[in-house]
Design an enzyme around this catalytic site. Structure first.
Site, mmCIF file in Angstrom:
data_model
loop_
_atom_site.group_PDB
_atom_site.id
_atom_site.type_symbol
_atom_site.label_atom_id
_atom_site.label_comp_id
_atom_site.label_asym_id
_atom_site.label_seq_id
_atom_site.Cartn_x
_atom_site.Cartn_y
_atom_site.Cartn_z
ATOM 1 N N LYS A 180 25.021 -22.016 14.842
ATOM 2 C CA LYS A 180 24.988 -21.621 13.424
ATOM 3 C C LYS A 180 26.315 -20.995 12.984
ATOM 4 O O LYS A 180 26.688 -21.102 11.809
ATOM 5 C CB LYS A 180 23.802 -20.684 13.159
ATOM 6 C CG LYS A 180 23.807 -19.387 13.974
ATOM 7 C CD LYS A 180 24.460 -18.236 13.252
ATOM 8 C CE LYS A 180 24.484 -16.987 14.109
ATOM 9 N NZ LYS A 180 25.124 -15.844 13.417
ATOM 10 N N THR A 236 23.490 -17.051 7.925
ATOM 11 C CA THR A 236 24.924 -17.063 8.232
ATOM 12 C C THR A 236 25.699 -18.031 7.349
ATOM 13 O O THR A 236 26.882 -17.815 7.078
ATOM 14 C CB THR A 236 25.140 -17.405 9.725
ATOM 15 O OG1 THR A 236 24.271 -16.609 10.512
ATOM 16 C CG2 THR A 236 26.565 -17.135 10.146
#
Length: 329
Positions: free
Chosen positions: A187, A244
């Site tokens: 991620k 994120t």
């Protein structure tokens, strides 16, 4: 429970602040001057300046004392991935003490995930990973957050719940540390890609497409490494990916935004002041993917941008020109 957090960055400090409300907690700082300043000011001026450190939180730079404090309890390693191997090797092989790490990434050079580092550095230790969608400042403020503790050791999973499941912090458990670690690592790389797209003002449709196809890439790699598919629909997969790639506090997204503005990578990292794990993890993700025959075009484009082989705009253009195909993972 006695608990020690090794690493006084933003995330380690935030978790120690939370734990100290219910457990005897020590926070270890590598730098003696930083530890002394934190004890004096009751603040972590460099990483969490707006958060008062509770009187109950003990701060030390004595590694041995910090480890002894947690004997029979729990040690949490809160260093960047580059420091995990060293921390594990410095710990004594005490089976009564569980070890969790917060590190998210692939080790530079080897391309190992945390559990692979632990297998080599501390083969007899009881270990696991604590991960999920979490900005340190929000945890330190006591804002609602959910994390997942993953380990093959049932007792360690329960210790993680006992240590941190309190107040506005909720702890779920998982028996799939591989999947949790892949999600936490990949991620960060995908956040650089969405940062580039946002910096280029490509729009919300483009952001949604990158997140969704990024999740497919993450899942493909995870399955190839032995993870369980449902993990990627959970906190450490989709949850951490959404946070994120869209959150303004994301360091990796910030890297992407500034790359889109044409700022050199070295300058971005120098001015950031914190570690952006996606930068070092990106080539390692691609290395592991190639070794398993896994296609990861978004990660490939990010690596080329970070290497300086192509400009940020070219990386996105390359993705948009890919041939049509069926959507499946």
């Amino acid at each position: 429970m006695n608990l020690t957090v090794l690493g006084a960055g933003a995330w380690g400090t935030a978790l120690a602040v939370h734990a100290s409300a219910t457990h005897s907690t020590r926070l270890w700082a590598r730098d003696a001057d930083q530890a002394a300043q934190m004890r004096s000011l009751r603040r972590n001026a460099r990483y969490l300046p707006g958060i008062a450190l509770p009187p109950a939180l003990q701060i030390t730079n004595d590694f041995g004392a910090a480890v002894r404090h947690a004997q029979g309890g729990l040690i949490v390693i809160a260093t960047p991935m580059s420091g995990l191997d060293e921390m594990l090797r410095r710990l004594s092989a005490d089976a009564s003490t569980g070890v969790l790490w917060l590190c998210k990434g692939f080790q530079e050079g080897t391309g190992w995930l945390g559990h692979e580092v632990a297998r080599a550095a501390a083969p007899g230790a009881r270990v696991g990973v604590l991960s999920g969608p979490s900005f340190a400042i929000e945890v330190a403020r006591g804002q609602p957050t959910a994390l997942v503790a993953a380990s093959s050791d049932a007792a360690l999973r329960e210790s993680a719940v006992q240590a941190f499941h309190a107040g506005n912090l909720r702890i779920y458990t998982s028996t799939d540390p591989v999947g949790v670690e892949v999600g936490g690592a990949v991620k960060n790389v995908l956040a650089i890609a969405t940062g580039i797209a946002d910096g280029m003002q490509l729009g919300l449709n483009a952001r949604a497409a990158l997140i969704t196809r990024g999740l497919a890439e993450m899942t493909r790699l995870g399955l190839a490494l032995g993870a369980e598919v449902q993990t990627f629909m959970g906190l450490s997969g989709l949850g951490d990916l959404v946070l994120t790639t869209t959150g303004d506090l994301s360091r990796n997204r910030t890297v992407g935004l500034r790359l889109a503005d044409g700022v050199p990578l070295a300058r971005i990292l120098a001015e950031l002041g914190h570690v952006a794990e996606g930068v070092t993890s990106a080539p390692m993700v691609l290395q592991r993917a190639h070794a398993r025959g896994v296609e990861m075009p978004i990660v490939d484009a990010v690596v080329q941008v970070l290497d300086g082989r192509i400009a940020a705009a070219q990386g996105l253009e390359h993705l948009l020109r890919r041939d049509a195909r069926a959507e499946g993972v």
